[in-house]
Design a protein around this motif. Structure first.
Motif, short mmCIF file in Angstrom:
data_model
loop_
_atom_site.label_atom_id
_atom_site.label_comp_id
_atom_site.label_asym_id
_atom_site.label_seq_id
_atom_site.Cartn_x
_atom_site.Cartn_y
_atom_site.Cartn_z
N PRO A 172 82.33 22.63 59.67
CA PRO A 172 81.24 21.88 59.01
C PRO A 172 80.05 22.76 58.67
O PRO A 172 79.36 22.52 57.67
CB PRO A 172 80.87 20.82 60.06
N LEU A 173 79.80 23.79 59.48
CA LEU A 173 78.68 24.69 59.18
C LEU A 173 78.97 25.52 57.94
O LEU A 173 78.09 25.75 57.10
CB LEU A 173 78.41 25.59 60.38
N ALA A 174 80.23 25.99 57.82
CA ALA A 174 80.60 26.73 56.62
C ALA A 174 80.45 25.85 55.38
O ALA A 174 79.92 26.28 54.34
CB ALA A 174 82.03 27.26 56.74
N ILE A 175 80.88 24.61 55.49
CA ILE A 175 80.77 23.67 54.37
C ILE A 175 79.29 23.41 54.04
O ILE A 175 78.91 23.29 52.87
CB ILE A 175 81.53 22.38 54.69
N VAL A 234 78.93 30.88 43.89
CA VAL A 234 79.16 31.12 45.31
C VAL A 234 80.18 30.11 45.84
O VAL A 234 80.04 28.90 45.62
CB VAL A 234 77.86 31.02 46.12
N PHE A 235 81.21 30.61 46.52
CA PHE A 235 82.21 29.76 47.15
C PHE A 235 82.23 30.08 48.64
O PHE A 235 82.20 31.26 49.03
CB PHE A 235 83.60 30.02 46.56
N VAL A 236 82.27 29.06 49.47
CA VAL A 236 82.32 29.23 50.92
C VAL A 236 83.52 28.47 51.46
O VAL A 236 83.68 27.29 51.17
CB VAL A 236 81.03 28.73 51.60
N GLU A 237 84.35 29.17 52.24
CA GLU A 237 85.55 28.55 52.81
C GLU A 237 85.60 28.77 54.32
O GLU A 237 85.44 29.91 54.78
CB GLU A 237 86.82 29.14 52.18
N PRO A 238 85.80 27.72 55.11
CA PRO A 238 86.01 27.90 56.55
C PRO A 238 87.30 28.71 56.79
O PRO A 238 88.23 28.64 55.99
CB PRO A 238 86.16 26.48 57.08
N VAL A 239 87.33 29.43 57.89
CA VAL A 239 88.54 30.18 58.25
C VAL A 239 89.03 29.68 59.60
O VAL A 239 89.80 28.73 59.69
CB VAL A 239 88.28 31.71 58.26
N LYS A 240 88.56 30.28 60.68
CA LYS A 240 89.02 29.88 62.02
C LYS A 240 87.96 30.34 63.02
O LYS A 240 87.42 31.45 62.89
CB LYS A 240 90.37 30.51 62.35
N GLU A 241 87.66 29.49 63.98
CA GLU A 241 86.67 29.79 65.01
C GLU A 241 85.37 30.22 64.34
O GLU A 241 84.83 29.48 63.52
CB GLU A 241 87.24 30.83 66.00
N HIS A 242 84.86 31.40 64.67
CA HIS A 242 83.54 31.82 64.18
C HIS A 242 83.57 32.45 62.79
O HIS A 242 82.55 32.91 62.30
CB HIS A 242 82.94 32.82 65.16
#
Length: 420
Positions: free
Chosen positions: A155-158, A170-178
């Motif tokens: 949710p923070l990445a989003i 700019v594109f932001v995508e969650p990955v894993k953990e931090h």
């Protein structure tokens, strides 16, 4: 003629199956010597000889199944890049896949972005990012934000998708953990930008710096992203900052099918390794969350491919944490699944790592990595266990990792004779 051209000329197809099982950061070192006080507390004596002090994590672990492979196969040590050079995970894997890591250089950002399914275009520069914890003075207190869970970090990445930079998408995508990925898209962006992670705590993140005008434009976009991100994350107790690493474009590389004639599958938990596999033309299968599920997938797709890359991450993670005992446990977890892999009766099975991550150093290191190859065509070398010290005396000797793939192909009967 380079190695790829040679192998491409010689390779042939057959029904063989090759498994490359990679324990990330497998190689290690003995633990830190104990102080006299610690010796007395643990052993009741000082300056006595305790054999366990001289054992690496791999040598300490109980690995009956890996040891059985060593007795059946041929062992050796691999240098991932060149002697004394500490490899990142990207170059280490590329070398194992048979690509000269000095010729084919892939930034971590491209690996992470590809691994989460982002289709990088010609105007894109991808960056791998870590959430981190900053104190009131802006100094890093935890480089990985306490290894927050994916459920917390996504949710923070989003949230960071709110960031807008004039002239740059700019594109932001969650990955894993931090971890998360940022992609900058625009005209005239370069990827020769320095990392902002100082690889230390107690100091602030570094400023990104471009090596040329195009890369400096990317660096300015990164600075603005970081500025706005700090504002959006200000309410977070742990993930209130970020660092950037591995600015990169998508590389142009020959595929496994083109070079080796192999239908190759990749089975991995972490997106970066999926991305690397995709960049060399492997098909990523499934979405496993642990080692057991990875072996489940291997069994399920066994009839569909010729080559299987199976990646196990947590030997590396525990080494980077500096936790000797935890890394030992991860090696023992790896050992526990070996019988399931052997039961598939692969023509060739290789077990190795992409680099060493000694818990004593809590980081990647330049130390060579043990490897064992098991096939009916192996020449017995007398090794009785799978370890760094045994591999030093193994029949494969000491070789550069980019030659592992030709060895696997040869043992699988997939290379013709060279010359008359």
């Amino acid at each position: 003629m380079d190695l790829h051209a040679l192998v491409k000329e010689l390779h042939k197809k057959n029904d063989s199956k090759i498994v490359l099982l990679v324990a990330d950061g497998l190689g290690g070192l003995p633990p830190r010597p104990l102080t006299p006080e610690e010796q007395i507390k643990r052993f009741g004596a000082v300056n006595a000889f305790f054999p366990e002090w001289n054992k690496t994590e791999l040598e300490t672990a109980q690995t009956p199944n890996l040891d059985a492979l060593a007795r059946r196969g041929t062992s050796g040590l691999m240098t991932m890049i060149k002697p004394g050079i500490t490899p990142g995970s990207g170059p280490g894997h590329l070398a194992m896949f048979g690509y000269d890591p000095l010729r084919y250089q892939i930034g971590r950002g491209a690996l992470e972005a590809t691994g989460v399914g982002f289709a990088l275009g010609p105007k894109d520069v991808a960056v791998r990012c870590n959430f981190c914890t900053l104190d009131a003075q802006g100094r890093i207190t935890d480089r990985r934000a306490g290894r927050i869970s994916t459920e917390q970090s996504a949710p923070l990445a989003i949230r960071l998708r709110q960031i807008q930079i004039p002239g740059v998408e700019v594109f932001v995508e969650p990955v894993k953990e931090h971890r998360f990925v940022v992609v900058f898209r625009g005209e005239g962006l370069g990827d020769q930008v320095t990392d902002t992670d100082p690889q230390a705590t107690g100091v602030p993140p570094l400023d990104p710096v471009g090596a040329d005008p195009a890369s400096q434009r990317t660096a300015e976009a990164a600075k603005e992203f970081i500025r706005q991100a700090r504002q959006l994350l200000a309410d977070q107790p742990h993930a209130n900052g970020l660092t950037m690493r591995g600015f990169a474009r998508r590389p142009d590389m020959p595929t496994y099918e083109e070079v080796y004639g192999l239908r190759a599958a990749a089975i991995a938990v972490y997106p970066m390794y999926k991305g690397l596999a995709q960049l060399v033309g492997m098909k990523v299968v499934g979405s496993p969350s642990n080692l057991k599920e990875e072996i489940d997938l291997l069994e399920q797709v066994w009839q569909d491919f010729d080559f299987f890359f199976v990646h196990f991450k947590y030997t590396d993670s525990r080494g980077e944490d500096g936790d000797f005992e935890a890394k030992v446990r991860m090696i023992e977890e790896l050992d526990s699944v070996i019988p399931r892999v052997v039961a598939l009766n692969p023509t060739v099975l290789a077990v190795t790592g992409d680099h060493s991550t000694p818990s004593r150093l809590a980081s990647h290191s330049w130390h060579p990595v043990p490897v064992v190859i098991v096939a009916d065509s192996c020449r017995p070398d007398g090794c009785q266990e799978f370890s760094e010290s045994a591999a030093c005396r193994g029949g494969l000797g000491h070789f550069e990792a980019m030659y592992l793939m030709p060895l696997l192909l040869a043992h699988a009967g997939r290379l013709e004779k060279f010359g008359a």
